[in-house]
Motif scaffolding. Structure first.
Motif, PDB file in Angstrom:
ATOM      1  N   PRO A 113       0.845  -1.197   0.000  1.00  0.00           N
ATOM      2  CA  PRO A 113       0.000   0.000   0.000  1.00  0.00           C
ATOM      3  C   PRO A 113       0.879   1.245   0.000  1.00  0.00           C
ATOM      4  CG  PRO A 113      -0.599  -1.546   1.762  1.00  0.00           C
ATOM      5  CD  PRO A 113       0.717  -1.991   1.221  1.00  0.00           C
ATOM      6  N   GLU A 114       0.233   2.409   0.029  1.00  0.00           N
ATOM      7  CA  GLU A 114       0.968   3.687   0.035  1.00  0.00           C
ATOM      8  C   GLU A 114       2.091   3.672   1.069  1.00  0.00           C
ATOM      9  OE1 GLU A 114       0.681   5.960  -2.025  1.00  0.00           O
ATOM     10  OE2 GLU A 114      -1.333   5.803  -2.873  1.00  0.00           O
ATOM     11  N   SER A 115       3.165   4.443   0.791  1.00  0.00           N
ATOM     12  CA  SER A 115       4.296   4.489   1.710  1.00  0.00           C
ATOM     13  C   SER A 115       3.853   4.882   3.119  1.00  0.00           C
ATOM     14  CB  SER A 115       5.325   5.503   1.202  1.00  0.00           C
ATOM     15  OG  SER A 115       6.320   5.635   2.164  1.00  0.00           O
ATOM     16  N   LEU A 116       4.462   4.236   4.081  1.00  0.00           N
ATOM     17  CA  LEU A 116       4.063   4.430   5.477  1.00  0.00           C
ATOM     18  C   LEU A 116       5.063   5.261   6.253  1.00  0.00           C
ATOM     19  CD1 LEU A 116       2.820   1.204   7.227  1.00  0.00           C
ATOM     20  CD2 LEU A 116       1.716   3.403   7.013  1.00  0.00           C
ATOM     21  N   GLU A 117       5.900   5.989   5.535  1.00  0.00           N
ATOM     22  CA  GLU A 117       6.987   6.689   6.241  1.00  0.00           C
ATOM     23  C   GLU A 117       6.450   7.561   7.370  1.00  0.00           C
ATOM     24  OE1 GLU A 117      11.033   7.771   4.292  1.00  0.00           O
ATOM     25  OE2 GLU A 117       9.473   7.714   2.761  1.00  0.00           O
ATOM     26  N   GLY A 118       6.989   7.393   8.536  1.00  0.00           N
ATOM     27  CA  GLY A 118       6.577   8.188   9.687  1.00  0.00           C
ATOM     28  C   GLY A 118       5.363   7.645  10.407  1.00  0.00           C
ATOM     29  N   VAL A 119       4.718   6.633   9.840  1.00  0.00           N
ATOM     30  CA  VAL A 119       3.488   6.120  10.462  1.00  0.00           C
ATOM     31  C   VAL A 119       3.769   4.918  11.349  1.00  0.00           C
ATOM     32  CG1 VAL A 119       1.223   5.123  10.017  1.00  0.00           C
ATOM     33  CG2 VAL A 119       2.057   6.982   8.586  1.00  0.00           C
ATOM     34  N   VAL A 120       4.712   4.053  10.904  1.00  0.00           N
ATOM     35  CA  VAL A 120       4.930   2.819  11.657  1.00  0.00           C
ATOM     36  C   VAL A 120       5.779   3.083  12.894  1.00  0.00           C
ATOM     37  CG1 VAL A 120       5.827   0.479  11.552  1.00  0.00           C
ATOM     38  CG2 VAL A 120       4.911   1.532   9.516  1.00  0.00           C
ATOM     39  N   SER A 121       5.198   2.801  14.027  1.00  0.00           N
ATOM     40  CA  SER A 121       5.973   2.807  15.266  1.00  0.00           C
ATOM     41  C   SER A 121       5.131   2.073  16.308  1.00  0.00           C
ATOM     42  CB  SER A 121       6.293   4.230  15.719  1.00  0.00           C
ATOM     43  OG  SER A 121       5.166   4.791  16.334  1.00  0.00           O
ATOM     44  N   PRO A 122       5.794   1.438  17.267  1.00  0.00           N
ATOM     45  CA  PRO A 122       5.053   0.652  18.248  1.00  0.00           C
ATOM     46  C   PRO A 122       4.014   1.496  18.988  1.00  0.00           C
ATOM     47  CG  PRO A 122       7.422   0.285  18.451  1.00  0.00           C
ATOM     48  CD  PRO A 122       7.234   1.408  17.469  1.00  0.00           C
ATOM     49  N   GLU A 123       4.270   2.826  19.125  1.00  0.00           N
ATOM     50  CA  GLU A 123       3.328   3.675  19.867  1.00  0.00           C
ATOM     51  C   GLU A 123       2.077   3.982  19.059  1.00  0.00           C
ATOM     52  OE1 GLU A 123       6.699   5.430  19.286  1.00  0.00           O
ATOM     53  OE2 GLU A 123       7.181   3.677  20.511  1.00  0.00           O
ATOM     54  N   ARG A 124       2.112   3.686  17.756  1.00  0.00           N
ATOM     55  CA  ARG A 124       0.984   4.112  16.913  1.00  0.00           C
ATOM     56  C   ARG A 124       0.169   2.937  16.395  1.00  0.00           C
ATOM     57  NH1 ARG A 124       2.512   8.982  12.973  1.00  0.00           N
ATOM     58  NH2 ARG A 124       0.280   8.822  12.708  1.00  0.00           N
ATOM     59  N   GLN A 125       0.148   1.834  17.158  1.00  0.00           N
ATOM     60  CA  GLN A 125      -0.570   0.634  16.720  1.00  0.00           C
ATOM     61  C   GLN A 125      -2.051   0.905  16.450  1.00  0.00           C
ATOM     62  OE1 GLN A 125       0.843  -2.347  15.978  1.00  0.00           O
ATOM     63  NE2 GLN A 125       2.757  -1.270  16.326  1.00  0.00           N
ATOM     64  N   ASP A 126      -2.635   1.902  17.134  1.00  0.00           N
ATOM     65  CA  ASP A 126      -4.071   2.171  16.983  1.00  0.00           C
ATOM     66  C   ASP A 126      -4.374   3.183  15.885  1.00  0.00           C
ATOM     67  OD1 ASP A 126      -4.583   0.425  19.036  1.00  0.00           O
ATOM     68  OD2 ASP A 126      -4.435   2.000  20.575  1.00  0.00           O
ATOM     69  N   ASP A 127      -3.348   3.705  15.262  1.00  0.00           N
ATOM     70  CA  ASP A 127      -3.536   4.698  14.204  1.00  0.00           C
ATOM     71  C   ASP A 127      -4.346   4.077  13.061  1.00  0.00           C
ATOM     72  OD1 ASP A 127      -3.012   6.161  11.769  1.00  0.00           O
ATOM     73  OD2 ASP A 127      -1.479   7.241  12.911  1.00  0.00           O
ATOM     74  N   ARG A 156      -5.251   0.399   8.435  1.00  0.00           N
ATOM     75  CA  ARG A 156      -5.681   0.190   7.042  1.00  0.00           C
ATOM     76  C   ARG A 156      -4.533  -0.408   6.228  1.00  0.00           C
ATOM     77  NH1 ARG A 156      -7.866   4.871   6.760  1.00  0.00           N
ATOM     78  NH2 ARG A 156      -6.168   5.894   5.663  1.00  0.00           N
ATOM     79  N   TRP A 157      -3.342   0.117   6.462  1.00  0.00           N
ATOM     80  CA  TRP A 157      -2.149  -0.382   5.760  1.00  0.00           C
ATOM     81  C   TRP A 157      -1.962  -1.867   6.075  1.00  0.00           C
ATOM     82  CZ3 TRP A 157       2.456  -2.831   6.021  1.00  0.00           C
ATOM     83  CH2 TRP A 157       3.395  -2.591   5.027  1.00  0.00           C
ATOM     84  N   ALA A 158      -2.053  -2.194   7.372  1.00  0.00           N
ATOM     85  CA  ALA A 158      -1.822  -3.583   7.795  1.00  0.00           C
ATOM     86  C   ALA A 158      -2.881  -4.523   7.202  1.00  0.00           C
ATOM     87  CB  ALA A 158      -1.827  -3.662   9.319  1.00  0.00           C
ATOM     88  N   GLY A 212      16.228  -2.695   0.286  1.00  0.00           N
ATOM     89  CA  GLY A 212      16.241  -1.237   0.450  1.00  0.00           C
ATOM     90  C   GLY A 212      15.982  -0.859   1.896  1.00  0.00           C
ATOM     91  N   LYS A 213      16.328   0.377   2.216  1.00  0.00           N
ATOM     92  CA  LYS A 213      16.240   0.828   3.608  1.00  0.00           C
ATOM     93  C   LYS A 213      14.794   0.915   4.091  1.00  0.00           C
ATOM     94  CE  LYS A 213      18.136   2.672   7.333  1.00  0.00           C
ATOM     95  NZ  LYS A 213      17.180   3.587   7.865  1.00  0.00           N
ATOM     96  N   ARG A 214      13.863   1.240   3.181  1.00  0.00           N
ATOM     97  CA  ARG A 214      12.469   1.350   3.650  1.00  0.00           C
ATOM     98  C   ARG A 214      11.918  -0.026   4.008  1.00  0.00           C
ATOM     99  NH1 ARG A 214      11.949   6.017   0.010  1.00  0.00           N
ATOM    100  NH2 ARG A 214      11.253   4.704  -1.698  1.00  0.00           N
ATOM    101  N   MET A 215      12.264  -1.038   3.251  1.00  0.00           N
ATOM    102  CA  MET A 215      11.845  -2.397   3.627  1.00  0.00           C
ATOM    103  C   MET A 215      12.491  -2.782   4.959  1.00  0.00           C
ATOM    104  SD  MET A 215      12.292  -5.988   1.621  1.00  0.00           S
ATOM    105  CE  MET A 215      12.003  -7.535   2.503  1.00  0.00           C
ATOM    106  N   PHE A 216      13.769  -2.463   5.095  1.00  0.00           N
ATOM    107  CA  PHE A 216      14.457  -2.781   6.351  1.00  0.00           C
ATOM    108  C   PHE A 216      13.795  -2.072   7.535  1.00  0.00           C
ATOM    109  CE2 PHE A 216      17.404  -1.525   9.649  1.00  0.00           C
ATOM    110  CZ  PHE A 216      17.830  -2.772  10.092  1.00  0.00           C
ATOM    111  N   ASP A 217      13.473  -0.781   7.354  1.00  0.00           N
ATOM    112  CA  ASP A 217      12.893  -0.010   8.473  1.00  0.00           C
ATOM    113  C   ASP A 217      11.599  -0.656   8.971  1.00  0.00           C
ATOM    114  OD1 ASP A 217      14.914   1.841   8.479  1.00  0.00           O
ATOM    115  OD2 ASP A 217      13.837   3.333   7.295  1.00  0.00           O
ATOM    116  N   LEU A 218      10.772  -1.122   8.034  1.00  0.00           N
ATOM    117  CA  LEU A 218       9.519  -1.787   8.444  1.00  0.00           C
ATOM    118  C   LEU A 218       9.826  -3.110   9.131  1.00  0.00           C
ATOM    119  CD1 LEU A 218       7.178  -1.215   5.358  1.00  0.00           C
ATOM    120  CD2 LEU A 218       6.990  -0.202   7.631  1.00  0.00           C
TER     121      LEU A 218
END
Ligand SMILES: NC(=O)c1ccc[n+]([C@@H]2O[C@H](COP(=O)([O-])OP(=O)(O)OC[C@H]3O[C@@H](n4cnc5c(N)ncnc54)[C@H](OP(=O)(O)O)[C@@H]3O)[C@@H](O)[C@H]2O)c1
Length: 219
Positions: free
Chosen positions: A19-33, A38-40, A88-94
């Motif tokens: 899905p659309e890039s998730l930059e800045g969205v994925v973090s353990p604190e934002r599980q309820d976002d 929707r991404w998950a 790539g780094k974005r795959m690694f970051d996720l």
């Protein structure tokens, strides 16, 4: 004898691998976002074929049992042929947030990035090496580490495209999932179509997805 360079991804029927890039969205604190949820949900739909497979479950330590059939064989064969991966780094970051402590590669992984970072060794044989000097260098290191086995360009879309356009991919497989994304990270966005020709190798439908394999040739 040197192995092949390949990639193997799940793709929506309309050509997206995420899905659309998730930059800045994925973090353990934002599980309820809601955006993250929707991404998950979309990601789970795309990958729905692999989660029940016995090999996948064992490799990620999700529990015993699971399906055994062509989908399971594809998951196992893809793992077994891979002697090293490039990503790539974005795959690694996720993945850094999602993979278990024993990351599921069990081989060296070369991460393309502008960030300087020391190698990150995980239990179970996965070490992430961070490569700052180009796709050729990352591939040379991966080939060396892989020995007789193949090198997998693990993803994501930007990294796969760099290798395809540089003529460095020998073969690829797509698990074509029966989902439509409408938008997201398109696998072949920006491909050098004048350079790349494909030769069908195999097409294997299962109840869950269609496994497509192509050899890549220069036009
Ligand atoms: N469907 C599937 O089977 C599948 C498989 C794998 C991944 N994915 C998905 O793909 C998505 C990520 O793909 P993406 O296209 O957004 O990004 P990506 O290819 O994973 O990473 C791109 C980043 O890697 C670094 N990079 C790439 N080439 C480089 C180079 N030559 N030199 C230095 N750094 C370089 C850069 O990061 P920096 O500049 O920040 O260092 C760049 O922004 C994720 O959502 C993931 O879940 C899907």
């Amino acid at each position: 004898m040197a192995g092949k360079v390949f990639f193997s991804v799940s793709m929506s029927l309309d050509g997206f691998i995420a899905p659309e890039s998730l930059e800045g969205v994925v973090s353990p604190e934002r599980q309820d976002d809601p955006q993250l949820q929707r991404w998950a949900a979309q990601w789970m739909e795309l990958q729905q074929w692999i989660f029940p497979q016995r090999f996948f479950r064992e490799n990620l330590k999700l529990g015993e049992g699971g399906e055994e059939g062509r989908d399971n064989d594809v998951a196992r064969e893809t793992f077994e042929r891979t002697g090293a991966s490039v990503m790539g780094k974005r795959m690694f970051d996720l993945g850094e947030q999602a993979w278990p402590e024993e990351a599921p590669f069990h081989t060296p992984v070369f991460v393309m990035t502008h960030e300087k970072r020391d190698p990150w060794e995980r239990p179970g044989g996965t070490t992430f090496h961070f490569v700052n000097d180009g796709i050729g260098t990352a591939l040379d290191q991966a080939r060396e580490a892989a020995g007789d086995r193949d090198v997998r360009i693990a993803g994501g879309g930007a990294t796969i495209l760099e290798y395809v356009n540089a003529g460095l991919v020998d073969e690829f497989s797509i698990a074509l999932s029966p989902v439509l994304f409408g938008s997201g990270i398109r696998l072949f966005e920006g491909v050098d179509a004048g350079r790349v020709a494909l030769e069908p190798v195999r097409a294997q439908p299962t109840q869950r997805v269609t496994h497509l394999t192509y050899a890549v040739r220069e036009r």
